[in-house]
Scaffold this active site. Structure first.
Site, PDB file in Angstrom:
ATOM      1  N   ASP A   1       0.843  -1.205   0.000  1.00  0.00           N
ATOM      2  CA  ASP A   1       0.000   0.000   0.000  1.00  0.00           C
ATOM      3  C   ASP A   1       0.876   1.253   0.000  1.00  0.00           C
ATOM      4  O   ASP A   1       0.723   2.137  -0.844  1.00  0.00           O
ATOM      5  CB  ASP A   1      -0.915   0.011   1.232  1.00  0.00           C
ATOM      6  CG  ASP A   1      -1.765  -1.241   1.324  1.00  0.00           C
ATOM      7  OD1 ASP A   1      -2.580  -1.461   0.430  1.00  0.00           O
ATOM      8  OD2 ASP A   1      -1.586  -2.013   2.287  1.00  0.00           O
TER       9      ASP A   1
ATOM     10  N   GLU B   1       1.635  -6.490  -5.161  1.00  0.00           N
ATOM     11  CA  GLU B   1       1.256  -5.632  -6.291  1.00  0.00           C
ATOM     12  C   GLU B   1       2.448  -4.854  -6.853  1.00  0.00           C
ATOM     13  O   GLU B   1       2.595  -4.696  -8.055  1.00  0.00           O
ATOM     14  CB  GLU B   1       0.173  -4.641  -5.834  1.00  0.00           C
ATOM     15  CG  GLU B   1      -0.126  -3.568  -6.852  1.00  0.00           C
ATOM     16  CD  GLU B   1      -1.500  -2.938  -6.701  1.00  0.00           C
ATOM     17  OE1 GLU B   1      -2.367  -3.568  -6.066  1.00  0.00           O
ATOM     18  OE2 GLU B   1      -1.685  -1.844  -7.227  1.00  0.00           O
TER      19      GLU B   1
HETATM   20  O1  TRH Z   1       4.460  -6.077   0.810  1.00  0.00           O
HETATM   21  P1  TRH Z   1       3.507  -6.678  -0.141  1.00  0.00           P
HETATM   22  O2  TRH Z   1       3.100  -8.041   0.184  1.00  0.00           O
HETATM   23  O3  TRH Z   1       2.237  -5.760  -0.257  1.00  0.00           O
HETATM   24  C1  TRH Z   1       0.926  -6.261  -0.379  1.00  0.00           C
HETATM   25  C2  TRH Z   1       0.388  -6.091  -1.763  1.00  0.00           C
HETATM   26  O4  TRH Z   1       0.542  -4.804  -2.253  1.00  0.00           O
HETATM   27  C3  TRH Z   1      -1.078  -6.462  -1.795  1.00  0.00           C
HETATM   28  O5  TRH Z   1      -1.626  -6.228  -3.061  1.00  0.00           O
HETATM   29  C4  TRH Z   1      -1.813  -5.640  -0.771  1.00  0.00           C
HETATM   30  O6  TRH Z   1      -3.132  -5.945  -0.778  1.00  0.00           O
HETATM   31  C5  TRH Z   1      -1.196  -5.924   0.571  1.00  0.00           C
HETATM   32  O7  TRH Z   1       0.171  -5.557   0.561  1.00  0.00           O
HETATM   33  C6  TRH Z   1      -1.888  -5.179   1.665  1.00  0.00           C
HETATM   34  O8  TRH Z   1       4.162  -6.704  -1.623  1.00  0.00           O
HETATM   35  P2  TRH Z   1       4.451  -5.550  -2.677  1.00  0.00           P
HETATM   36  O9  TRH Z   1       3.198  -5.017  -3.241  1.00  0.00           O
HETATM   37  O10 TRH Z   1       5.403  -6.110  -3.622  1.00  0.00           O
HETATM   38  O11 TRH Z   1       5.160  -4.393  -1.871  1.00  0.00           O
HETATM   39  C7  TRH Z   1       6.453  -4.504  -1.375  1.00  0.00           C
HETATM   40  C8  TRH Z   1       7.144  -3.152  -1.389  1.00  0.00           C
HETATM   41  O12 TRH Z   1       8.362  -3.246  -0.675  1.00  0.00           O
HETATM   42  C9  TRH Z   1       7.508  -2.702  -2.800  1.00  0.00           C
HETATM   43  O13 TRH Z   1       7.301  -1.305  -2.917  1.00  0.00           O
HETATM   44  C10 TRH Z   1       8.984  -3.018  -2.910  1.00  0.00           C
HETATM   45  C11 TRH Z   1       9.428  -2.764  -1.491  1.00  0.00           C
HETATM   46  N1  TRH Z   1      10.669  -3.437  -1.079  1.00  0.00           N
HETATM   47  C12 TRH Z   1      11.754  -2.638  -0.778  1.00  0.00           C
HETATM   48  O14 TRH Z   1      11.686  -1.398  -0.886  1.00  0.00           O
HETATM   49  N2  TRH Z   1      12.892  -3.239  -0.365  1.00  0.00           N
HETATM   50  C13 TRH Z   1      13.021  -4.591  -0.258  1.00  0.00           C
HETATM   51  O15 TRH Z   1      14.118  -5.094   0.131  1.00  0.00           O
HETATM   52  C14 TRH Z   1      11.886  -5.395  -0.608  1.00  0.00           C
HETATM   53  C15 TRH Z   1      11.998  -6.901  -0.516  1.00  0.00           C
HETATM   54  C16 TRH Z   1      10.736  -4.786  -1.002  1.00  0.00           C
END
Ligand code: TRH
Length: 388
Positions: free
Chosen positions: A20, A279
């Protein structure tokens, strides 16, 4: 004359994880950076924000993060008076705006453009719902639903203007890749396939570790801190300490720091295969133009599996039938429908073909326009109607 958007309030309620705030922060930054909009980002979980963005102070009521003003969203916060409400108000992912803010929006001389930014889905119905209005039952306000998506008739996908140029420059310079991996404490050995792992705890991580250990080829699996910890600890006997990879057969397993968003992009650009989730990371892996495996965020009654298949149908369209079958069976197995260990050898063999596909796919997506630009274009149209 079209009424341009000068200011925007973006409200982000962190349900769980980082997606989010990950999406909201990217959108806020891009609107400010590339379009010169004065953006206020209201966030109700500053600790999650601080994890993906360096320099965020979780306790501050108000702070400047690059070109964006960040406000802590909590029950007692001071809300904008009607004249201070921005031209556009976005509630991300259906988060409920405070009643007092809605009242202030209604009291504004020209009402703000009110947008509910929805979650990303590749399903066909998205086109029909994109931009639909929903009038408020009592107040002179109309909310519009704005859907990101994979086709021309949706809101498009988040993608910074200079993203490709940054990635290409990074890839062209072996030293950039070496030093960015070194910053994470990673030094690959010759002939190792670099793989990053970001998934939910229920992914079949043990069959993945077994498969990589027993593979004919060598792999270095990079796992950000906190990801799949229980499964790794149970399989390996202990979590690898940061910077100290553990060796099991043809697998080296390494814990790396959870980075900020730019650091995560560089990791995706450095790996031959990325396991991603949710996402935002799944989209960044597509822009990285590398093969990926998606662990989709689980929803009630298996709704996520419909979403997964909708994406697979688009992603695999035009692939040779055997390659499409390989991708579908591996992604299904990774999402709990099938045997990962059985699916893996064909997926591994397909990595070169998937790399070529990833480039063509990413270029095709980029042609549909980007979410920030499309959102502002739509908001300007609605604003022009309001002012007429
Ligand atoms: O963290 P998530 O599982 O987020 C989820 C999804 O968005 C889902 O659709 C939503 O409904 C739920 O949250 C509430 O996975 P996502 O979307 O990939 O987000 C991870 C974020 O973290 C992304 O912006 C990338 C960031 N990230 C970093 O900045 N550094 C890191 O080392 C990693 C592994 C990720």
């Amino acid at each position: 004359m079209v009424e341009a958007v000068a200011s925007l309030d973006l409200f982000c309620n962190v349900v769980d994880n980082y997606g989010d705030i990950g999406v909201c922060w990217r959108l806020a930054r891009q609107l400010a950076d590339e379009h010169g909009v004065a953006v206020r980002l209201w966030v109700d979980d500053m600790k999650s924000f601080a994890r993906i963005c360096d320099g965020i102070d979780p306790a501050a009521e108000s702070q400047q993060a690059q070109p964006v003003t960040v406000r802590r969203w909590h029950a007692g916060m001071a809300l904008p008076a009607p004249a201070e409400v921005a031209d556009v108000v976005i509630e991300a992912f259906g988060c409920r705006l405070p009643d007092a803010l809605i009242a202030a929006m209604a009291a504004r001389q020209v009402p703000p453009v009110w947008i509910n930014l929805e979650y990303l889905s590749a399903e066909d119905w998205v086109e029909g719902c994109h931009r639909l209005p929903s009038p408020h039952p009592m107040l002179p306000l109309t909310k519009h639903f704005f859907f990101p998506g994979f086709t021309e008739n949706t809101g498009g996908l988040l993608r910074e203007r200079d993203l490709d140029a940054r990635r290409t420059a990074f890839e062209a310079n072996a030293e950039s890749m070496r030093s960015s991996l070194a910053e994470l404490g990673v030094s690959p050995e010759p002939d190792e396939t670099l793989i990053s792992l970001f998934c939910y705890p229920h992914a079949p991580v043990v069959p993945l570790l077994d498969a990589l250990r027993d593979d004919a080829a060598r792999s270095l699996l990079l796992v950000p801190e906190g990801v799949a910890s229980d499964a790794i600890r149970a399989w390996a006997g202990a979590l690898p300490e940061r910077g100290v990879p553990l060796r099991f057969g043809n697998l080296r397993l390494q814990t790396i720091p959870f980075t900020d968003q730019p650091g995560y992009d560089r990791l995706l650009w450095s790996c031959a295969l990325n396991f991603v989730r949710g996402e935002d990371s799944v989209l960044r892996a597509q822009w990285a133009q590398r093969p990926l495996v998606w662990h989709i965020y689980p929803q009630e009654e298996g709704a996520h599996l419909v979403k997964l298949d909708a994406f697979l149908a688009r992603y695999c369209a035009g692939m040779p039938a055997d390659l499409a079958a390989t991708v579908k069976s591996a992604w299904h197995a990774w999402n709990g429908d099938g045997d990962w260990r059985a699916a893996w050898p064909a997926y591994r063999k397909a990595l070169p073909a998937l790399r070529a596909h990833a480039s063509a796919w990413s270029a095709g997506l980029a042609a549909h326009g980007d979410l920030a630009g499309k959102l502002l274009g739509f908001a300007a149209q609605v604003r022009t109607r309001h002012k007429a």
